[in-house]
Design a protein around this motif. Structure first.
Motif, PDB file in Angstrom:
ATOM      1  N   VAL A  80      -4.678  10.906 -13.381  1.00  0.00           N
ATOM      2  CA  VAL A  80      -4.042   9.596 -12.848  1.00  0.00           C
ATOM      3  C   VAL A  80      -4.969   8.337 -12.784  1.00  0.00           C
ATOM      4  O   VAL A  80      -4.734   7.173 -13.062  1.00  0.00           O
ATOM      5  N   ALA A  81      -6.203   8.622 -12.101  1.00  0.00           N
ATOM      6  CA  ALA A  81      -7.147   7.717 -11.752  1.00  0.00           C
ATOM      7  C   ALA A  81      -7.621   7.196 -13.117  1.00  0.00           C
ATOM      8  O   ALA A  81      -7.682   6.089 -13.213  1.00  0.00           O
ATOM      9  N   GLN A  82      -7.755   8.047 -14.006  1.00  0.00           N
ATOM     10  CA  GLN A  82      -8.085   7.579 -15.514  1.00  0.00           C
ATOM     11  C   GLN A  82      -7.227   6.618 -16.048  1.00  0.00           C
ATOM     12  O   GLN A  82      -7.565   5.613 -16.803  1.00  0.00           O
ATOM     13  N   GLU A  83      -6.204   7.174 -15.969  1.00  0.00           N
ATOM     14  CA  GLU A  83      -5.074   6.425 -16.521  1.00  0.00           C
ATOM     15  C   GLU A  83      -4.652   4.806 -15.957  1.00  0.00           C
ATOM     16  O   GLU A  83      -4.739   3.928 -16.714  1.00  0.00           O
ATOM     17  N   ASP A  84      -4.904   4.858 -14.585  1.00  0.00           N
ATOM     18  CA  ASP A  84      -4.726   3.676 -13.821  1.00  0.00           C
ATOM     19  C   ASP A  84      -6.030   2.693 -14.447  1.00  0.00           C
ATOM     20  O   ASP A  84      -5.380   1.287 -14.780  1.00  0.00           O
ATOM     21  N   ARG A 121       0.811  -1.264  -0.101  1.00  0.00           N
ATOM     22  CA  ARG A 121      -0.153  -0.275   0.023  1.00  0.00           C
ATOM     23  C   ARG A 121       0.892   1.256  -0.023  1.00  0.00           C
ATOM     24  O   ARG A 121       0.528   2.230  -0.686  1.00  0.00           O
ATOM     25  N   ARG A 122       1.748   1.371   0.740  1.00  0.00           N
ATOM     26  CA  ARG A 122       2.768   2.370   0.949  1.00  0.00           C
ATOM     27  C   ARG A 122       3.688   2.735  -0.600  1.00  0.00           C
ATOM     28  O   ARG A 122       3.615   3.767  -1.057  1.00  0.00           O
ATOM     29  N   ILE A 123       3.752   1.500  -1.320  1.00  0.00           N
ATOM     30  CA  ILE A 123       4.564   1.754  -2.453  1.00  0.00           C
ATOM     31  C   ILE A 123       3.496   2.338  -3.557  1.00  0.00           C
ATOM     32  O   ILE A 123       3.756   3.124  -4.239  1.00  0.00           O
ATOM     33  N   GLN A 124       2.276   1.824  -3.517  1.00  0.00           N
ATOM     34  CA  GLN A 124       1.443   2.382  -4.557  1.00  0.00           C
ATOM     35  C   GLN A 124       1.051   3.575  -4.251  1.00  0.00           C
ATOM     36  O   GLN A 124       0.685   4.246  -5.396  1.00  0.00           O
ATOM     37  N   GLU A 125       1.051   3.937  -2.863  1.00  0.00           N
ATOM     38  CA  GLU A 125       0.230   5.386  -2.549  1.00  0.00           C
ATOM     39  C   GLU A 125       1.472   6.351  -2.875  1.00  0.00           C
ATOM     40  O   GLU A 125       1.226   7.640  -3.431  1.00  0.00           O
ATOM     41  N   GLU A 126       2.684   6.088  -2.720  1.00  0.00           N
ATOM     42  CA  GLU A 126       3.828   6.984  -3.089  1.00  0.00           C
ATOM     43  C   GLU A 126       3.845   7.181  -4.567  1.00  0.00           C
ATOM     44  O   GLU A 126       4.286   8.243  -5.234  1.00  0.00           O
ATOM     45  N   LEU A 127       3.564   5.924  -5.520  1.00  0.00           N
ATOM     46  CA  LEU A 127       3.420   5.957  -6.943  1.00  0.00           C
ATOM     47  C   LEU A 127       2.628   7.067  -7.327  1.00  0.00           C
ATOM     48  O   LEU A 127       2.763   7.988  -8.171  1.00  0.00           O
ATOM     49  N   THR A 128       1.244   6.701  -6.893  1.00  0.00           N
ATOM     50  CA  THR A 128       0.236   7.594  -7.255  1.00  0.00           C
ATOM     51  C   THR A 128       0.531   9.250  -6.713  1.00  0.00           C
ATOM     52  O   THR A 128       0.107  10.117  -7.660  1.00  0.00           O
ATOM     53  N   SER A 129       1.006   9.411  -5.878  1.00  0.00           N
ATOM     54  CA  SER A 129       1.399  10.593  -5.248  1.00  0.00           C
ATOM     55  C   SER A 129       2.393  11.423  -6.466  1.00  0.00           C
ATOM     56  O   SER A 129       2.172  12.582  -6.432  1.00  0.00           O
ATOM     57  N   ALA A 130       3.240  10.581  -6.662  1.00  0.00           N
ATOM     58  CA  ALA A 130       4.491  11.098  -7.529  1.00  0.00           C
ATOM     59  C   ALA A 130       3.738  11.517  -9.018  1.00  0.00           C
ATOM     60  O   ALA A 130       4.163  12.398  -9.531  1.00  0.00           O
ATOM     61  N   GLN A 131       2.878  10.455  -9.494  1.00  0.00           N
ATOM     62  CA  GLN A 131       2.103  10.819 -10.563  1.00  0.00           C
ATOM     63  C   GLN A 131       1.505  12.049 -10.579  1.00  0.00           C
ATOM     64  O   GLN A 131       1.408  12.737 -11.685  1.00  0.00           O
ATOM     65  N   GLU A 132       0.760  12.141  -9.512  1.00  0.00           N
ATOM     66  CA  GLU A 132      -0.174  13.397  -9.444  1.00  0.00           C
ATOM     67  C   GLU A 132       0.807  14.656  -9.634  1.00  0.00           C
ATOM     68  O   GLU A 132       0.493  15.697  -9.737  1.00  0.00           O
ATOM     69  N   ARG A 133       2.125  14.516  -8.808  1.00  0.00           N
ATOM     70  CA  ARG A 133       2.729  15.731  -8.757  1.00  0.00           C
ATOM     71  C   ARG A 133       3.324  15.923 -10.088  1.00  0.00           C
ATOM     72  O   ARG A 133       3.291  17.296 -10.278  1.00  0.00           O
ATOM     73  N   LEU A 163      -9.109   9.225 -25.285  1.00  0.00           N
ATOM     74  CA  LEU A 163      -9.969   9.380 -23.823  1.00  0.00           C
ATOM     75  C   LEU A 163      -9.401  10.139 -22.803  1.00  0.00           C
ATOM     76  O   LEU A 163      -9.879  11.403 -22.553  1.00  0.00           O
ATOM     77  N   VAL A 164      -8.074   9.995 -22.615  1.00  0.00           N
ATOM     78  CA  VAL A 164      -7.561  10.861 -21.814  1.00  0.00           C
ATOM     79  C   VAL A 164      -7.050  12.315 -22.171  1.00  0.00           C
ATOM     80  O   VAL A 164      -7.123  13.129 -21.376  1.00  0.00           O
ATOM     81  N   GLY A 165      -6.668  12.190 -23.632  1.00  0.00           N
ATOM     82  CA  GLY A 165      -6.450  13.378 -24.148  1.00  0.00           C
ATOM     83  C   GLY A 165      -7.652  14.373 -24.196  1.00  0.00           C
ATOM     84  O   GLY A 165      -7.479  15.508 -23.741  1.00  0.00           O
ATOM     85  N   ASN A 166      -8.620  13.750 -24.440  1.00  0.00           N
ATOM     86  CA  ASN A 166      -9.940  14.665 -24.620  1.00  0.00           C
ATOM     87  C   ASN A 166     -10.386  15.133 -23.280  1.00  0.00           C
ATOM     88  O   ASN A 166     -10.875  16.229 -23.158  1.00  0.00           O
ATOM     89  N   LEU A 167     -10.141  14.025 -22.084  1.00  0.00           N
ATOM     90  CA  LEU A 167     -10.702  14.525 -20.798  1.00  0.00           C
ATOM     91  C   LEU A 167      -9.807  15.719 -20.320  1.00  0.00           C
ATOM     92  O   LEU A 167     -10.098  16.649 -19.713  1.00  0.00           O
ATOM     93  N   ALA A 168      -8.386  15.438 -20.311  1.00  0.00           N
ATOM     94  CA  ALA A 168      -7.308  16.640 -20.171  1.00  0.00           C
ATOM     95  C   ALA A 168      -7.847  18.068 -20.681  1.00  0.00           C
ATOM     96  O   ALA A 168      -7.571  18.788 -20.171  1.00  0.00           O
ATOM     97  N   ALA A 169      -8.022  17.757 -21.942  1.00  0.00           N
ATOM     98  CA  ALA A 169      -8.130  19.084 -22.949  1.00  0.00           C
ATOM     99  C   ALA A 169      -9.836  19.766 -22.222  1.00  0.00           C
ATOM    100  O   ALA A 169      -9.543  21.028 -21.895  1.00  0.00           O
ATOM    101  N   ALA A 170     -10.411  19.150 -22.055  1.00  0.00           N
ATOM    102  CA  ALA A 170     -11.949  19.380 -21.314  1.00  0.00           C
ATOM    103  C   ALA A 170     -11.746  20.145 -20.001  1.00  0.00           C
ATOM    104  O   ALA A 170     -12.159  21.221 -19.592  1.00  0.00           O
ATOM    105  N   LEU A 171     -10.895  19.626 -19.193  1.00  0.00           N
ATOM    106  CA  LEU A 171     -10.664  20.083 -17.710  1.00  0.00           C
ATOM    107  C   LEU A 171      -9.804  21.141 -17.933  1.00  0.00           C
ATOM    108  O   LEU A 171      -9.733  22.069 -16.709  1.00  0.00           O
ATOM    109  N   LEU A 172      -8.842  21.394 -18.784  1.00  0.00           N
ATOM    110  CA  LEU A 172      -7.748  22.514 -18.967  1.00  0.00           C
ATOM    111  C   LEU A 172      -8.218  23.750 -19.836  1.00  0.00           C
ATOM    112  O   LEU A 172      -7.476  24.387 -19.812  1.00  0.00           O
ATOM    113  N   GLY A 173      -9.431  23.522 -20.318  1.00  0.00           N
ATOM    114  CA  GLY A 173      -9.643  24.788 -21.164  1.00  0.00           C
ATOM    115  C   GLY A 173      -8.813  24.660 -22.551  1.00  0.00           C
ATOM    116  O   GLY A 173      -8.663  25.748 -23.098  1.00  0.00           O
TER     117      GLY A 173
END
Length: 214
Positions: free
Chosen positions: A161-165, A120-132, A184-194
């Motif tokens: 990150v959640a969508q990618e996962d 759990r620690r490893i996975q949480e650190e990975l997710t946090s790093a991706q988010e950063r 899908l991820v590209g369209n989502l990112a574009a919509a969220l970021l204008g």
């Protein structure tokens, strides 16, 4: 000349063996005996270098996580514009771990974090790093005027990150293609970021992650 630590080398060989077995036979197949056989060692000899089978698996997952983050860092070139960096990281986040089984290994052990604190620690650190990584790009794009976030940047980063996962799991399972996921991820990112989706998807295609025509 630095002295070669033979014990460290042997530990790395055992970790590589664990990764190879997990990628080939899954988490259930990566037993102590199977890992030892892959490394060309007796099972009790392997435990001289690691205290337990769980320690070996944790080291293998940590190494896979580290390699995945290295690929993200390589993609996020600070000399690129924030939009180009976004495209590069989307490509890396969805495809970088597929060419050498890194993603497969991480997904094999993902469910283990429900019961294993170290996993759990490893996975949480990975997710946090991706988010950063995403958060830094979003902040840079917002400052430059390229992005107009519709949500709090931290929430956008977590969402991407959640969508990618989830979507990379579909690629590994054979129920989706990388091209479909990138779209899908590209369209989502574009919509969220204008952003204009076509512009971002074109940059993704330039990075080698071709996407289907909309």
């Amino acid at each position: 000349m630095a002295k070669v630590d033979k014990k460290d080398i042997r530990r790395q060989e055992i970790v590589a063996a664990a990764q190879a077995v997990a990628a080939r036979d899954g988490a259930e197949g990566a037993t102590l005996r199977a890992i030892a056989a892959e490394a060309g060692m007796a099972a009790n000899a392997v435990l001289y270098y690691f205290g337990s089978h769980a320690d070996i698996i944790a080291a293998a997952v940590q190494a896979s996580s580290g390699r995945f983050l290295e690929k993200l860092a390589e993609a996020a070139d600070l000399n690129m514009t924030p939009t180009a960096r976004l495209a590069a990281v989307i490509c890396a986040g969805t495809t970088a771990g597929l060419d050498d089984d890194v993603s497969r290994i991480l997904y094999e052990y993902w469910p283990h974090m429900l019961r294993d604190a170290e996993q759990r620690r490893i996975q949480e650190e990975l997710t946090s790093a991706q988010e950063r990584v995403y958060r830094e790009i979003i902040d840079a794009g917002t400052s430059s005027g390229e992005f107009s976030p519709l949500l709090d940047p931290a929430k956008i980063a977590r969402t991407l990150v959640a969508q990618e996962d989830g979507l990379v799991m579909d690629v590994l399972a054979g129920s989706a293609t990388s091209e479909y996921v990138l779209d899908l991820v590209g369209n989502l990112a574009a919509a969220l970021l204008g952003l204009k989706a076509e512009a971002l998807l074109q940059l993704i295609a330039v990075r080698g992650g071709s996407v289907p025509a909309s």
